[in-house]
Scaffold this motif. Structure first.
Motif, PDB file in Angstrom:
ATOM      1  N   ARG A   1       0.851  -1.189   0.000  1.00 33.51           N
ATOM      2  CA  ARG A   1       0.000   0.000   0.000  1.00 33.51           C
ATOM      3  C   ARG A   1       0.892   1.247   0.000  1.00 33.51           C
ATOM      4  O   ARG A   1       1.892   1.314   0.706  1.00 33.51           O
ATOM      5  CB  ARG A   1      -0.879  -0.026   1.252  1.00 33.51           C
ATOM      6  N   ALA A   2       0.514   2.223  -0.780  1.00 29.46           N
ATOM      7  CA  ALA A   2       1.282   3.470  -0.881  1.00 29.46           C
ATOM      8  C   ALA A   2       1.254   4.217   0.452  1.00 29.46           C
ATOM      9  O   ALA A   2       0.356   4.015   1.277  1.00 29.46           O
ATOM     10  CB  ALA A   2       0.707   4.349  -1.982  1.00 29.46           C
ATOM     11  N   LEU A   3       2.227   5.072   0.648  1.00 33.65           N
ATOM     12  CA  LEU A   3       2.245   5.918   1.839  1.00 33.65           C
ATOM     13  C   LEU A   3       1.060   6.881   1.796  1.00 33.65           C
ATOM     14  O   LEU A   3       0.604   7.269   0.718  1.00 33.65           O
ATOM     15  CB  LEU A   3       3.545   6.719   1.905  1.00 33.65           C
ATOM     16  N   GLU A   4       0.597   7.256   2.971  1.00 35.09           N
ATOM     17  CA  GLU A   4      -0.463   8.265   3.042  1.00 35.09           C
ATOM     18  C   GLU A   4       0.064   9.557   2.406  1.00 35.09           C
ATOM     19  O   GLU A   4       1.239   9.897   2.570  1.00 35.09           O
ATOM     20  CB  GLU A   4      -0.867   8.519   4.497  1.00 35.09           C
ATOM     21  N   PRO A   5      -0.769  10.303   1.671  1.00 35.81           N
ATOM     22  CA  PRO A   5      -0.285  11.476   0.927  1.00 35.81           C
ATOM     23  C   PRO A   5       0.490  12.490   1.768  1.00 35.81           C
ATOM     24  O   PRO A   5       1.544  12.960   1.338  1.00 35.81           O
ATOM     25  CB  PRO A   5      -1.570  12.095   0.356  1.00 35.81           C
ATOM     26  N   ASN A   6      -0.009  12.816   2.968  1.00 33.61           N
ATOM     27  CA  ASN A   6       0.696  13.811   3.785  1.00 33.61           C
ATOM     28  C   ASN A   6       2.073  13.312   4.212  1.00 33.61           C
ATOM     29  O   ASN A   6       3.052  14.053   4.189  1.00 33.61           O
ATOM     30  CB  ASN A   6      -0.126  14.200   5.019  1.00 33.61           C
ATOM     31  N   TYR A   7       2.138  12.029   4.613  1.00 32.82           N
ATOM     32  CA  TYR A   7       3.426  11.475   5.018  1.00 32.82           C
ATOM     33  C   TYR A   7       4.356  11.351   3.812  1.00 32.82           C
ATOM     34  O   TYR A   7       5.551  11.636   3.902  1.00 32.82           O
ATOM     35  CB  TYR A   7       3.259  10.114   5.700  1.00 32.82           C
ATOM     36  N   ALA A   8       3.810  10.946   2.668  1.00 35.08           N
ATOM     37  CA  ALA A   8       4.628  10.816   1.458  1.00 35.08           C
ATOM     38  C   ALA A   8       5.248  12.166   1.093  1.00 35.08           C
ATOM     39  O   ALA A   8       6.433  12.243   0.729  1.00 35.08           O
ATOM     40  CB  ALA A   8       3.785  10.283   0.303  1.00 35.08           C
ATOM     41  N   LYS A   9       4.474  13.238   1.217  1.00 30.67           N
ATOM     42  CA  LYS A   9       4.980  14.577   0.905  1.00 30.67           C
ATOM     43  C   LYS A   9       6.080  14.966   1.883  1.00 30.67           C
ATOM     44  O   LYS A   9       7.135  15.465   1.491  1.00 30.67           O
ATOM     45  CB  LYS A   9       3.833  15.592   0.950  1.00 30.67           C
ATOM     46  N   TRP A  10       5.841  14.714   3.170  1.00 31.72           N
ATOM     47  CA  TRP A  10       6.838  15.034   4.189  1.00 31.72           C
ATOM     48  C   TRP A  10       8.110  14.226   3.955  1.00 31.72           C
ATOM     49  O   TRP A  10       9.218  14.763   3.989  1.00 31.72           O
ATOM     50  CB  TRP A  10       6.264  14.745   5.578  1.00 31.72           C
ATOM     51  N   LYS A  11       7.958  12.918   3.698  1.00 25.62           N
ATOM     52  CA  LYS A  11       9.120  12.051   3.505  1.00 25.62           C
ATOM     53  C   LYS A  11       9.903  12.435   2.256  1.00 25.62           C
ATOM     54  O   LYS A  11      11.131  12.414   2.256  1.00 25.62           O
ATOM     55  CB  LYS A  11       8.685  10.583   3.422  1.00 25.62           C
TER      56      LYS A  11
END
Length: 196
Positions: free
Chosen positions: A62-72
Motif C-alpha cells: 500500500r502506498a504511503l499516506e499522501p501527507n506522510y509521502a509529501k513530508w518524507k
C-alpha cells in the motif's frame, strides 16, 4: 527472535511424507545444511522483494499516506516505502537453524508492525512550531526553524496513527519451487553413486 516471525504450513500429508523421506535420507548435519541453504535463499529473496515493495503474494505494498509521502519526499527524496535512514527493512532480516527448524525474522521492533499492521498510540506532547514574522504580522504558514523568526509552544493532543500491513515476510510461489529444487539437490547429492 523478537520483532516479526512467520510460520509456513503446507499440506500435512505431503509435508509429513517429504519430511520423513528427508529425515531418512539426510543425516542431521545434512538436514542442517539443507535448512541453512534454504535460509540463505530466503534471505536474498525476501530482501529482493522488499526492494521491489512486494508482498510474498506479489501484491504491491500500500502506498504511503499522501501527507506522510509529501513530508518524507522532502526529508528523504526517492527513498522507498519501508526505508528512511540507512537500512531497508529487509536488511535487518536474519535466519537461524534450530534442530530441524528454520527460523526467519527480524529483531527490528517495527518488523511486526509492518508485517501485520498496527495502531500506534501517540501521547499528548509539547512541540514548538515555527513561523515567519514580518511587517507586524505573523504568517499563518509553518516554516522550518532555519527560516523562522517566531516560535510558539503548542500541545499536540493524544492521537492514534494506523500503520497498514505491508507484508514482507513469507514464501512466494517462486520461493516454494526453489525450496523443492534445493531439497531435491541435497537429496540427490546424498544418493549412492550421485555425482558430487
Amino acid at each position: 527472535m523478537a520483532g516479526a516471525r512467520i510460520e509456513v504450513e503446507v499440506d500435512a500429508a505431503t509435508a509429513t511424507a517429504a519430511l520423513d523421506y528427508v529425515s531418512v535420507k539426510l543425516s542431521p548435519e545434512g538436514r542442517t545444511l539443507l535448512l541453512s541453504d534454504i535460509g540463505e535463499y530466503l534471505l536474498r529473496s525476501t530482501r529482493d522483494r522488499a526492494a521491489q515493495e512486494l508482498s510474498p503474494d506479489g501484491e504491491h505494498w500500500r502506498a504511503l499516506e499522501p501527507n506522510y509521502a509529501k513530508w518524507k519526499s522532502g526529508k528523504r527524496p526517492g527513498v522507498p516505502i519501508l526505508k528512511f535512514d540507512n537500512h531497508m527493512i529487509g536488511d535487518q532480516l536474519s535466519r537461524q537453524v534450530e534442530g530441524d527448524t528454520l527460523l526467519m525474522g527480524t529483531n527490528a521492533p517495527y518488523g511486526a508492525a509492518h508485517q501485520f499492521g498496527a495502531d500506534i498510540n501517540i501521547p499528548a506532547h509539547q512541540a514548538e512550531v515555527f513561523f515567519h514574522h514580518a511587517k507586524g504580522e505573523v504568517s499563518p504558514q509553518f516554516v522550518n526553524k532555519a527560516k523562522s523568526n517566531f516560535a510558539q509552544a503548542v500541545t499536540i493532543p493524544a492521537h492514534t496513527v494506523t500503520l497498514p500491513a505491508r507484508p514482507w515476510l513469507g514464501v512466494s510461489d517462486v520461493d516454494a519451487d526453489e525450496i523443492v529444487t534445493l531439497s531435491r539437490d541435497h537429496l540427490l547429492g546424498n544418493m549412492p553413486g550421485a555425482a558430487s
